[in-house]
Structure formats: C-alpha cells, structure tokens
Enzyme design. Structure first.
Site, mmCIF file in Angstrom:
data_model
loop_
_atom_site.group_PDB
_atom_site.id
_atom_site.type_symbol
_atom_site.label_atom_id
_atom_site.label_comp_id
_atom_site.label_asym_id
_atom_site.label_seq_id
_atom_site.Cartn_x
_atom_site.Cartn_y
_atom_site.Cartn_z
ATOM 1 N N GLY A 1 -41.512 36.580 1.855
ATOM 2 C CA GLY A 1 -40.842 37.854 1.639
ATOM 3 C C GLY A 1 -41.133 38.789 2.793
ATOM 4 N N ILE B 1 -43.736 40.749 3.386
ATOM 5 C CA ILE B 1 -45.100 40.616 3.910
ATOM 6 C C ILE B 1 -45.257 39.298 4.664
ATOM 7 C CG2 ILE B 1 -47.533 40.373 3.280
ATOM 8 C CD1 ILE B 1 -46.968 42.297 0.933
ATOM 9 N N ARG C 1 -39.120 30.423 -2.335
ATOM 10 C CA ARG C 1 -38.083 30.052 -3.301
ATOM 11 C C ARG C 1 -36.749 29.813 -2.609
ATOM 12 N NH1 ARG C 1 -38.037 34.793 -7.537
ATOM 13 N NH2 ARG C 1 -38.283 35.919 -5.577
ATOM 14 N N ILE D 1 -53.748 37.185 0.288
ATOM 15 C CA ILE D 1 -53.460 38.618 0.365
ATOM 16 C C ILE D 1 -52.453 39.007 -0.730
ATOM 17 C CG2 ILE D 1 -54.012 38.886 2.811
ATOM 18 C CD1 ILE D 1 -51.000 38.631 3.415
ATOM 19 N N ARG E 1 -52.362 38.112 -4.973
ATOM 20 C CA ARG E 1 -53.070 38.481 -6.186
ATOM 21 C C ARG E 1 -54.094 37.404 -6.494
ATOM 22 N NH1 ARG E 1 -51.414 42.877 -5.574
ATOM 23 N NH2 ARG E 1 -50.344 44.276 -7.063
ATOM 24 N N GLU F 1 -61.568 42.218 -10.290
ATOM 25 C CA GLU F 1 -61.947 42.997 -9.108
ATOM 26 C C GLU F 1 -62.741 44.224 -9.561
ATOM 27 O OE1 GLU F 1 -58.071 41.876 -6.309
ATOM 28 O OE2 GLU F 1 -58.243 43.868 -7.186
ATOM 29 N N HIS G 1 -59.667 44.386 -1.823
ATOM 30 C CA HIS G 1 -58.248 44.654 -2.085
ATOM 31 C C HIS G 1 -57.778 45.873 -1.279
ATOM 32 C CE1 HIS G 1 -54.877 44.128 -5.305
ATOM 33 N NE2 HIS G 1 -54.380 44.397 -4.105
ATOM 34 N N ILE G 2 -57.806 45.732 0.031
ATOM 35 C CA ILE G 2 -57.506 46.854 0.926
ATOM 36 C C ILE G 2 -56.261 46.604 1.771
ATOM 37 C CG2 ILE G 2 -59.864 47.728 1.048
ATOM 38 C CD1 ILE G 2 -60.215 46.159 3.676
ATOM 39 N N GLY G 3 -55.366 45.751 1.265
ATOM 40 C CA GLY G 3 -54.167 45.414 2.035
ATOM 41 C C GLY G 3 -53.377 46.624 2.496
#
Length: 327
Positions: free
Chosen positions: A160, A162, A182, A242, A244, A273, A292-294
């Site tokens: 996608g 990202i 997909r 990166i 979930r 988390e 979790h700092i994307g």
C-alpha cells in the site's frame, strides 16, 4: 469544557500519558468545545446529548455500545493513525456513526522507520553503541560484523502507501525488491521502484534477506506470519514489522529466533504494547524493539490533528468527509 456555542467533541483527556497534546488542544479549542471523559462521566445526562463527535487520539477514549447509547447525536469518530482494528466498524455503522482516519499522513514517517529498523538491525547499531560506551570496553574486535543492506533482497508484504514508500527508499540502496499484495501494482509503479510481484507469499519468504510487514491488521492478516512462514525464510533473514503486532504469531517468532530458524527481528509493534518486562523478546540480542513510533514526529502528529479536525468539521456540516473509512 469550553465555549458551548462550538460543537461538542469528546476526548479522553488533555496531556497525561495518552491524552491529546496540550498544544494540539489549544488549536482544537478554536473549532470545538472539548469535553474530557472525566467531565462526561460526571454529567452524562446533559453532556451526552451535546456531544457530536469523538476525537480518538491513539485509541482513546475506548468506544463501546454503552458509550454509543449515551451519545444520541454522535455523527463521527475521528481516529488518529491508519489502523482501525481498535474500532468495531459494524457497531458504529448500526448507530449511523461515520469513521475517519489519517492514512496518508503517517506513510512517510513509517516508511522511514522501516528503513531505520532494517539498517539498525543489520548493522547491529544498538549492540555497537553499547560496546562503544561500556566502561569495560578495552578494544573494538575486528571480527564484530553486521550484514550488508545494499544489494540485498527486500521482501515487502503489503504494498500500500507505506509499503510503496519503503520500496522507493530501498531502491536507493540498490536492493532487489519483491512484494506480495492482494492486488498487483501496475507496471509503471513496479518499474519506478524496480519491484517484482510475488503472487504467492511463500516465494517472497524463501528469497528475501529482509522481510518487512506493512499490512493492515484484518481477520485475513491476523497472525499472517507464523511457524510455517518463518520456516520458509532464510536462516540469515531478518523479519521487520511496522504494521501491527498481531500480524505475527509472537510465540512462534520467539521459538524461531531461539532456534536460529531466522537470524533476527526488528519490531516497532508487538502485542501487547508494551510487552511484559519479563517477555523473552526483550532479552534477545538479535531482537530490536521500538515503542510503536512509526508516525512519531512533531510534523506528522500536527498534520494528523489537522486531518482529524477537517473530517469532524465535514461530518458536522454534512459535507463529504475527506478521510472517511467506508463501513
């Protein structure tokens, strides 16, 4: 709670551990009357009828049927970030509530972090830093080596926004880029980054030196990577997540790392988390974990707030919602 002439928006809190940033709150107050969960709980009967939107900053406040029943005039839930796995979309739909998120804003920073994790893990930056600053270090061993990124094969699962931005960055490192998605990207997009489509995920796993997960969490991607998939990967491969935490079966990942089925893992996401402090992943030298700092940059978080504001304003004026999640 501020000016009652402005539309009322429910938030969890301001500041504190998970609250709306204080500088964001000041800007939001120019457009909305902010009602915290504490204020709402103290005066549900009156405030419940006034609230027309929920500003959901990092999964707070938690939305359930009891809350929805008490908010008869609720029009929209504006959720920060791209993931919507924390929301019951069917429940919201039954109550006629719209949903928005901020999918495009977070993609650049998240792709940057994916590359940072790949580089930090392959070149063993955390271990190197610890060696460099340790009071016990007397020399730097000549045989302390990492793995090369340039020219290696990167497999991206989830192409996608990202995933594609990761590919754009990987191209600069002269990496061979494989991807599984997909739907196959068109030839122009593939050629722009030199990406090769793998219809079967197994083909990607078997060939890649680095496997990067950039999918949304859905019933189809829940524990997408488990024992079988990890065993298909090269023993020299690194898994980078990166997306979930629940996209990976963590117990299987621990076992694979302990038994050297794969070389390493670099994770921005886990479940839960944070992990329990005695979790085995926290004790492994071949595992790099970030909190979790994307999307955690000042500019991106500000843009997220602006996007959420636009979506709420559109919903309350019966205009098309620019970042609506179709239920």
């Amino acid at each position: 709670m501020e000016d009652q002439k402005l539309p009322c928006v429910l938030i969890d809190c301001i500041g504190e551990k998970h609250g709306v940033y204080e500088d964001h709150a000041e800007l939001l107050k120019e457009h909305f009357c902010l009602i915290t969960m504490k204020e709402y709980n103290e005066n549900k009967k009156i405030l419940g009828k006034k609230i027309r939107a929920i500003y959901m900053w990092y999964h707070k406040p938690v939305i359930n049927e009891e809350l929805l029943q008490s908010l008869p005039n609720l029009k929209i839930v504006a959720s920060s970030g791209v993931g919507i796995d924390h929301l019951d979309l069917n429940l919201l739909s039954r109550y006629g509530v719209k949903v928005s998120n901020t999918p495009f804003i977070v993609s650049t920073d998240t792709a940057d972090l994916g590359m940072a994790l790949m580089l930090a893990s392959s070149r063993r930056l955390v271990e190197g830093y610890q060696m460099a600053v340790s009071p016990d270090t007397e020399y730097f061993p000549a045989n302390w080596l990492g793995a090369e990124v340039s020219g290696a094969t990167l497999g991206i699962i989830g192409m996608g926004t990202i995933g594609y931005k990761v590919a754009e960055r990987a191209k600069a490192f002269e990496m061979k880029i494989l991807y599984h998605n997909r739907k196959q990207r068109n030839k122009q997009e593939e050629n722009a980054v030199g990406a090769i489509y793998c219809k079967k995920i197994d083909d990607l796993l078997q060939q890649s030196d680095f496997v990067m997960l950039a999918v949304n969490l859905t019933p189809q991607t829940h524990k997408l990577i488990g024992k079988r998939e990890l065993q298909l990967m090269k023993p020299t491969a690194t898994l980078i997540n990166i997306s979930r935490g629940l996209v990976v079966d963590q117990d299987d990942l621990v076992e694979a790392l302990q038994n050297k089925v794969i070389k390493a893992a670099a994770l921005d996401v886990t479940y839960p988390e944070p992990l329990p402090r005695d979790h085995p992943l926290l004790k492994m030298e071949n595992v790099l974990i970030t909190p979790h700092i994307g999307s955690a940059t000042k500019k991106t978080r500000h843009l997220m707030m602006e996007n959420m504001t636009e979506s709420i304003q559109a919903a309350l004026t019966n205009c098309p919602i620019p970042y609506e999640v179709l239920l």
